[in-house]
Scaffold this motif. Structure first.
Motif, PDB file in Angstrom:
ATOM      1  N   GLY A  82      -1.870   3.981 -10.551  1.00 58.48           N
ATOM      2  CA  GLY A  82      -1.110   4.921 -11.362  1.00 58.48           C
ATOM      3  C   GLY A  82      -1.904   5.471 -12.515  1.00 58.48           C
ATOM      4  O   GLY A  82      -1.755   6.650 -12.880  1.00 58.48           O
ATOM      5  N   SER A  83      -2.765   4.653 -13.125  1.00 58.40           N
ATOM      6  CA  SER A  83      -3.610   5.139 -14.208  1.00 58.40           C
ATOM      7  C   SER A  83      -4.550   6.230 -13.724  1.00 58.40           C
ATOM      8  O   SER A  83      -4.752   7.251 -14.393  1.00 58.40           O
ATOM      9  N   VAL A  84      -5.123   6.009 -12.542  1.00 55.60           N
ATOM     10  CA  VAL A  84      -6.024   7.014 -11.973  1.00 55.60           C
ATOM     11  C   VAL A  84      -5.275   8.307 -11.677  1.00 55.60           C
ATOM     12  O   VAL A  84      -5.722   9.411 -12.028  1.00 55.60           O
ATOM     13  N   PHE A  85      -4.106   8.201 -11.043  1.00 57.05           N
ATOM     14  CA  PHE A  85      -3.345   9.397 -10.700  1.00 57.05           C
ATOM     15  C   PHE A  85      -2.820  10.119 -11.941  1.00 57.05           C
ATOM     16  O   PHE A  85      -2.729  11.340 -11.963  1.00 57.05           O
ATOM     17  N   LEU A  86      -2.483   9.358 -12.982  1.00 54.48           N
ATOM     18  CA  LEU A  86      -1.986   9.989 -14.199  1.00 54.48           C
ATOM     19  C   LEU A  86      -3.088  10.769 -14.902  1.00 54.48           C
ATOM     20  O   LEU A  86      -2.849  11.865 -15.431  1.00 54.48           O
ATOM     21  N   SER A  87      -4.291  10.229 -14.897  1.00 53.90           N
ATOM     22  CA  SER A  87      -5.409  10.974 -15.485  1.00 53.90           C
ATOM     23  C   SER A  87      -5.759  12.190 -14.650  1.00 53.90           C
ATOM     24  O   SER A  87      -6.152  13.234 -15.187  1.00 53.90           O
ATOM     25  N   ILE A  88      -5.582  12.095 -13.329  1.00 53.61           N
ATOM     26  CA  ILE A  88      -5.805  13.259 -12.466  1.00 53.61           C
ATOM     27  C   ILE A  88      -4.766  14.332 -12.753  1.00 53.61           C
ATOM     28  O   ILE A  88      -5.073  15.523 -12.869  1.00 53.61           O
ATOM     29  N   GLY A  89      -3.502  13.916 -12.882  1.00 55.05           N
ATOM     30  CA  GLY A  89      -2.444  14.881 -13.168  1.00 55.05           C
ATOM     31  C   GLY A  89      -2.622  15.578 -14.492  1.00 55.05           C
ATOM     32  O   GLY A  89      -2.231  16.742 -14.660  1.00 55.05           O
ATOM     33  N   ALA A  90      -3.236  14.898 -15.482  1.00 57.56           N
ATOM     34  CA  ALA A  90      -3.457  15.532 -16.782  1.00 57.56           C
ATOM     35  C   ALA A  90      -4.485  16.651 -16.692  1.00 57.56           C
ATOM     36  O   ALA A  90      -4.466  17.581 -17.505  1.00 57.56           O
TER      37      ALA A  90
ATOM     38  N   PHE B  73       0.823  -1.214   0.000  1.00 58.39           N
ATOM     39  CA  PHE B  73       0.000   0.000   0.000  1.00 58.39           C
ATOM     40  C   PHE B  73       0.855   1.262   0.000  1.00 58.39           C
ATOM     41  O   PHE B  73       0.666   2.155  -0.840  1.00 58.39           O
ATOM     42  N   PHE B  74       1.801   1.343   0.927  1.00 56.65           N
ATOM     43  CA  PHE B  74       2.583   2.576   1.048  1.00 56.65           C
ATOM     44  C   PHE B  74       3.485   2.797  -0.164  1.00 56.65           C
ATOM     45  O   PHE B  74       3.605   3.926  -0.651  1.00 56.65           O
ATOM     46  N   LEU B  75       4.116   1.750  -0.671  1.00 54.05           N
ATOM     47  CA  LEU B  75       4.979   1.923  -1.837  1.00 54.05           C
ATOM     48  C   LEU B  75       4.174   2.360  -3.052  1.00 54.05           C
ATOM     49  O   LEU B  75       4.588   3.255  -3.800  1.00 54.05           O
ATOM     50  N   THR B  76       3.004   1.752  -3.256  1.00 52.78           N
ATOM     51  CA  THR B  76       2.185   2.125  -4.407  1.00 52.78           C
ATOM     52  C   THR B  76       1.716   3.563  -4.294  1.00 52.78           C
ATOM     53  O   THR B  76       1.751   4.325  -5.264  1.00 52.78           O
ATOM     54  N   LEU B  77       1.270   3.952  -3.099  1.00 54.29           N
ATOM     55  CA  LEU B  77       0.762   5.310  -2.922  1.00 54.29           C
ATOM     56  C   LEU B  77       1.864   6.342  -3.111  1.00 54.29           C
ATOM     57  O   LEU B  77       1.672   7.370  -3.782  1.00 54.29           O
ATOM     58  N   ILE B  78       3.038   6.091  -2.561  1.00 53.32           N
ATOM     59  CA  ILE B  78       4.143   7.041  -2.689  1.00 53.32           C
ATOM     60  C   ILE B  78       4.613   7.149  -4.135  1.00 53.32           C
ATOM     61  O   ILE B  78       4.793   8.244  -4.678  1.00 53.32           O
ATOM     62  N   LEU B  79       4.781   6.013  -4.800  1.00 54.75           N
ATOM     63  CA  LEU B  79       5.329   6.015  -6.153  1.00 54.75           C
ATOM     64  C   LEU B  79       4.324   6.541  -7.164  1.00 54.75           C
ATOM     65  O   LEU B  79       4.702   7.226  -8.124  1.00 54.75           O
ATOM     66  N   ALA B  80       3.036   6.248  -6.980  1.00 50.49           N
ATOM     67  CA  ALA B  80       2.031   6.782  -7.894  1.00 50.49           C
ATOM     68  C   ALA B  80       1.912   8.289  -7.753  1.00 50.49           C
ATOM     69  O   ALA B  80       1.678   9.004  -8.743  1.00 50.49           O
ATOM     70  N   THR B  81       2.073   8.797  -6.552  1.00 47.29           N
ATOM     71  CA  THR B  81       2.012  10.243  -6.341  1.00 47.29           C
ATOM     72  C   THR B  81       3.215  10.937  -6.962  1.00 47.29           C
ATOM     73  O   THR B  81       3.107  12.061  -7.464  1.00 47.29           O
ATOM     74  N   MET B  82       4.370  10.286  -6.941  1.00 52.20           N
ATOM     75  CA  MET B  82       5.563  10.890  -7.536  1.00 52.20           C
ATOM     76  C   MET B  82       5.406  11.114  -9.035  1.00 52.20           C
ATOM     77  O   MET B  82       5.975  12.048  -9.603  1.00 52.20           O
ATOM     78  N   MET B  83       4.623  10.273  -9.694  1.00 49.87           N
ATOM     79  CA  MET B  83       4.424  10.404 -11.125  1.00 49.87           C
ATOM     80  C   MET B  83       3.701  11.705 -11.460  1.00 49.87           C
ATOM     81  O   MET B  83       3.888  12.272 -12.538  1.00 49.87           O
ATOM     82  N   LEU B  84       2.874  12.197 -10.550  1.00 47.30           N
ATOM     83  CA  LEU B  84       2.139  13.428 -10.803  1.00 47.30           C
ATOM     84  C   LEU B  84       3.080  14.624 -10.918  1.00 47.30           C
ATOM     85  O   LEU B  84       2.894  15.483 -11.782  1.00 47.30           O
ATOM     86  N   SER B  85       4.063  14.694 -10.028  1.00 48.11           N
ATOM     87  CA  SER B  85       4.978  15.838 -10.065  1.00 48.11           C
ATOM     88  C   SER B  85       5.758  15.880 -11.374  1.00 48.11           C
ATOM     89  O   SER B  85       5.987  16.958 -11.935  1.00 48.11           O
ATOM     90  N   GLN B  86       6.141  14.716 -11.883  1.00 48.27           N
ATOM     91  CA  GLN B  86       6.857  14.672 -13.155  1.00 48.27           C
ATOM     92  C   GLN B  86       5.975  15.154 -14.301  1.00 48.27           C
ATOM     93  O   GLN B  86       6.404  15.907 -15.178  1.00 48.27           O
ATOM     94  N   LEU B  87       4.710  14.744 -14.295  1.00 46.88           N
ATOM     95  CA  LEU B  87       3.792  15.160 -15.348  1.00 46.88           C
ATOM     96  C   LEU B  87       3.521  16.654 -15.281  1.00 46.88           C
ATOM     97  O   LEU B  87       3.485  17.342 -16.308  1.00 46.88           O
ATOM     98  N   ILE B  88       3.339  17.189 -14.070  1.00 44.62           N
ATOM     99  CA  ILE B  88       3.079  18.621 -13.919  1.00 44.62           C
ATOM    100  C   ILE B  88       4.270  19.432 -14.392  1.00 44.62           C
ATOM    101  O   ILE B  88       4.124  20.487 -15.031  1.00 44.62           O
ATOM    102  N   GLU B  89       5.480  18.949 -14.110  1.00 43.54           N
ATOM    103  CA  GLU B  89       6.678  19.669 -14.553  1.00 43.54           C
ATOM    104  C   GLU B  89       6.753  19.729 -16.075  1.00 43.54           C
ATOM    105  O   GLU B  89       7.082  20.772 -16.658  1.00 43.54           O
TER     106      GLU B  89
END
Length: 399
Positions: free
Chosen positions: A284-292, A185-201
């Motif tokens: 990650g798919s959910v977070f990536l669509s949120i970041g978009a 749980f914690f690894l997935t949540l942390i790593l999926a959230t990190m993908m958002l910052s990269q997309l926003i940048e």
């Protein structure tokens, strides 16, 4: 389709190389070390404070002989209680009227006590701030009864230790299941959230718009998703190897002292990697669509908070399946797509059967395809709308 996969491979290779072969990836690998160190440090301090605070002190007004018998009874009972705190006994020499001495002891600030035991072993009376049928009174009663009893004439109970039992195996496997779920749980949540910052940048620097002009939007989505998954698996391998090395060096017995999962250590690690990938692709798919749909870190935090809270609720739901394999709740958790990887990790720790994992993995792959298709469409609609020309729907609603 071939062009889409080739473009996704190019994007994924680019993001994977840029992530893994960067200086920040080293600090990323050290990220789990900080909560572990802080947890061990504050956990030890908290346990010590809790033990000291939970160990009440009782003054015993009695002769040296009676106190010695009481103290011996306490030592015998302490071995049965193990690490649990027991009442601490301090002797007070009888002096003056018993009632007056009792009041003085309860009011003493130099050696505070919660209760005073008077009357010796013949007529014991316990006075203080406690429940009549609570823990303190119960422990003192047990000490007095053990001190009054004559030495046993029969030999003591013979104890013979065995390598394992069904009760100990069930308990250790439940602990392994909880640990596996928590790590996943914690690894997935942390790593999926990190993908958002990269997309926003990339959106803020207009890099993604340049890339979108050359390759399909869906290829960007798939490339980024699987590139971060590959980078996360690299981190997972490093963390598992480092953890195994630390256990081998520090723990008595090395990795052999760890609880053995029902499917075996090697197969359990394989299932950890598989279900981590499934859980990461879903979340990650959910977070990536949120970041978009967001154009700033602040909007990312606002939009990702409901998804994070929902994931915490899913984790709590999956945790209820631990220790209840085959129950209606466990089956429902294995069927629900978002909790299925977490529940099946617990199943691998508690049950040796392998065929349910084949069904669960096929079911999760189906839902990963559904979630990726939906998220990719949302990603396509919103990824290029990062400029100030058209406001987002939540901005128009709040205007």
């Amino acid at each position: 389709m071939t062009r889409l996969l080739k473009a996704a491979w190019v994007i994924g290779r680019r993001d994977f190389t840029a992530t893994v072969f960067s200086k920040t990836f080293i600090f990323f690998l050290l990220t789990p070390l900080f909560p572990v160190v802080i947890g061990v440090l504050f956990g030890g301090i908290g346990a010590r404070v809790a033990t000291q605070a939970a160990q009440p002190r009782v003054a015993v007004v009695a002769s040296a002989a009676d106190f010695a018998r009481l103290d011996g009874a306490r030592d015998r009972l302490q071995s049965a209680f193990g690490e649990r705190p027991m009442v601490e006994l301090v002797r007070a020499e009888p002096a003056g009227p018993p009632d007056a001495q009792q009041r003085d002891l309860l009011a003493s600030k130099s050696q505070p006590v919660v209760a005073v035991l008077t009357g010796g072993l013949a007529q014991p009376r316990l006075t203080g701030t406690m429940e009549p049928n609570g823990t303190i009174a119960g422990q003192v009663r047990a000490m007095v009864e053990s001190a009054r009893a004559p030495p046993p004439s029969a030999p003591p109970v013979a104890v013979r230790a065995t390598a394992s039992s069904t009760g100990s195996e069930s308990r250790s496997r439940a602990i392994t299941a909880q640990m596996g779920q928590t790590i996943l749980f914690f690894l997935t949540l942390i790593l999926a959230t990190m993908m958002l910052s990269q997309l926003i940048e990339e959106k803020s620097n207009k890099i993604i718009e340049v890339v979108a002009a050359a390759v399909p939007i869906e290829a960007i989505f798939l490339g980024k998703l699987f590139a971060m998954l590959a980078a996360s698996i690299v981190g997972l391998i490093v963390w598992v190897t480092a953890g195994a090395a630390a256990v081998s060096l520090l723990a008595p017995g090395g990795t052999g002292s760890l609880p053995t999962p029902a499917v075996g250590p090697a197969m359990f690690l394989l299932f950890i990697a598989i279900y981590f990938s499934m859980n990461y692709l879903l979340l990650g798919s959910v977070f990536l669509s949120i970041g978009a749909q967001a154009s700033s870190p602040r909007e990312v935090q606002t939009l990702s908070m409901p998804a994070s809270v929902a994931q915490i609720l899913v984790f709590g739901f999956a945790a209820l399946a631990v220790g209840s394999v085959g129950s209606t709740l466990a089956i429902a958790g294995a069927i629900f797509p978002l909790s299925s990887p977490l529940v099946m990790v617990a199943y691998a720790a508690e049950e040796p059967a392998l065929w349910p994992h084949a069904l669960a993995i096929a079911w999760q792959i189906l839902w990963i395809g559904i979630v990726i298709v939906i998220s990719a469409r949302l990603f396509r609609k919103t990824v290029l709308k990062s400029g100030p020309v058209k406001r987002s729907w939540w901005r128009r609603a709040s205007a």
